[in-house]
Structures are given as structure tokens and as C-alpha cells.
Design a protein around this motif. Structure first.
Motif, PDB file in Angstrom:
ATOM      1  N   GLU A  42     -49.384  44.467  43.091  1.00 56.95           N
ATOM      2  CA  GLU A  42     -49.129  44.548  44.483  1.00 56.95           C
ATOM      3  C   GLU A  42     -48.134  43.275  44.883  1.00 56.95           C
ATOM      4  O   GLU A  42     -47.798  42.513  43.942  1.00 56.95           O
ATOM      5  CB  GLU A  42     -50.544  44.048  45.152  1.00 56.95           C
ATOM      6  N   THR A  43     -47.680  43.158  46.048  1.00 55.68           N
ATOM      7  CA  THR A  43     -46.666  42.130  46.410  1.00 55.68           C
ATOM      8  C   THR A  43     -47.470  40.985  47.149  1.00 55.68           C
ATOM      9  O   THR A  43     -46.727  40.288  48.047  1.00 55.68           O
ATOM     10  CB  THR A  43     -45.607  42.574  47.521  1.00 55.68           C
ATOM     11  N   THR A  44     -48.635  40.896  47.050  1.00 57.74           N
ATOM     12  CA  THR A  44     -49.452  39.863  47.584  1.00 57.74           C
ATOM     13  C   THR A  44     -49.220  38.389  46.647  1.00 57.74           C
ATOM     14  O   THR A  44     -48.929  38.471  45.287  1.00 57.74           O
ATOM     15  CB  THR A  44     -50.924  40.074  47.584  1.00 57.74           C
ATOM     16  N   ARG A  45     -49.357  37.260  47.399  1.00 57.83           N
ATOM     17  CA  ARG A  45     -49.311  36.164  46.808  1.00 57.83           C
ATOM     18  C   ARG A  45     -50.385  35.945  45.537  1.00 57.83           C
ATOM     19  O   ARG A  45     -49.773  35.523  44.503  1.00 57.83           O
ATOM     20  CB  ARG A  45     -49.705  34.967  47.565  1.00 57.83           C
ATOM     21  N   GLU A  46     -51.559  36.460  45.620  1.00 59.12           N
ATOM     22  CA  GLU A  46     -52.439  36.509  44.524  1.00 59.12           C
ATOM     23  C   GLU A  46     -52.088  37.286  43.294  1.00 59.12           C
ATOM     24  O   GLU A  46     -52.125  36.825  42.233  1.00 59.12           O
ATOM     25  CB  GLU A  46     -53.920  36.786  44.904  1.00 59.12           C
ATOM     26  N   LEU A  70     -49.086  38.186  42.467  1.00 57.59           N
ATOM     27  CA  LEU A  70     -47.775  37.572  41.991  1.00 57.59           C
ATOM     28  C   LEU A  70     -48.182  36.461  40.943  1.00 57.59           C
ATOM     29  O   LEU A  70     -47.611  36.473  39.949  1.00 57.59           O
ATOM     30  CB  LEU A  70     -46.777  37.323  43.093  1.00 57.59           C
ATOM     31  N   PHE A  71     -49.142  35.609  41.687  1.00 47.67           N
ATOM     32  CA  PHE A  71     -49.413  34.270  40.778  1.00 47.67           C
ATOM     33  C   PHE A  71     -50.265  34.762  39.500  1.00 47.67           C
ATOM     34  O   PHE A  71     -49.976  34.263  38.328  1.00 47.67           O
ATOM     35  CB  PHE A  71     -50.414  33.701  41.716  1.00 47.67           C
ATOM     36  N   CYS A 106     -43.542  38.623  33.130  1.00 45.53           N
ATOM     37  CA  CYS A 106     -42.365  38.412  33.804  1.00 45.53           C
ATOM     38  C   CYS A 106     -41.231  38.302  33.013  1.00 45.53           C
ATOM     39  O   CYS A 106     -41.492  38.239  31.849  1.00 45.53           O
ATOM     40  CB  CYS A 106     -42.601  37.232  34.843  1.00 45.53           C
TER      41      CYS A 106
END
Length: 65
Positions: free
Chosen positions: A28-32, A34-35, A43
Motif C-alpha cells: 500500500e502507499t501508507t506510511r506504515e 512503506l516503512f 527497495c
């Protein structure tokens, strides 16, 4: 040294790289999300052409041991 200041200067052979692109493969493109993808080493980065990449080896995704 009383009432004064002291500074230490260090020299290094740091190389300046050209700007590049970083890609994070997340669910997803949520902060969580991505982290979590960064923590899972899902990555990559490039200073060259834009690329799209993702791979699996023996069922393990990029960044897994």
C-alpha cells in the motif's frame, strides 16, 4: 579550556554522487506499509535510467533471506 571553545575538523574523501531514484515495493502507499517495506529491504535505487523491477527466488521476494 575555560571560557573558550574548541572545534575539531575532520577531513574525508567523501564522494558526491549524482541524484538518483529510489523505489520501494510496498503493498500500500501508507506510511506504515512503506516503512515496513524499507525494514524488509524491499527497495532499490538507481542513478541511471528509470526501471521497474521485482523478483522472487525460490518463493522469497527481494530483500528476504
Amino acid at each position: 579550556m575555560i571560557g573558550g571553545s574548541m572545534a575539531i575538523f575532520l577531513e574525508s574523501d567523501q564522494v558526491q554522487y549524482s541524484p538518483g531514484l529510489t523505489a520501494i515495493i510496498a503493498l500500500e502507499t501508507t506510511r506504515e506499509a512503506l516503512f515496513l517495506a524499507l525494514v524488509n529491504r524491499s527497495c532499490y535505487a538507481t542513478t541511471g535510467e528509470r526501471i521497474v523491477m521485482g523478483f522472487f527466488i525460490a518463493g522469497a521476494s527481494m530483500g528476504n533471506d
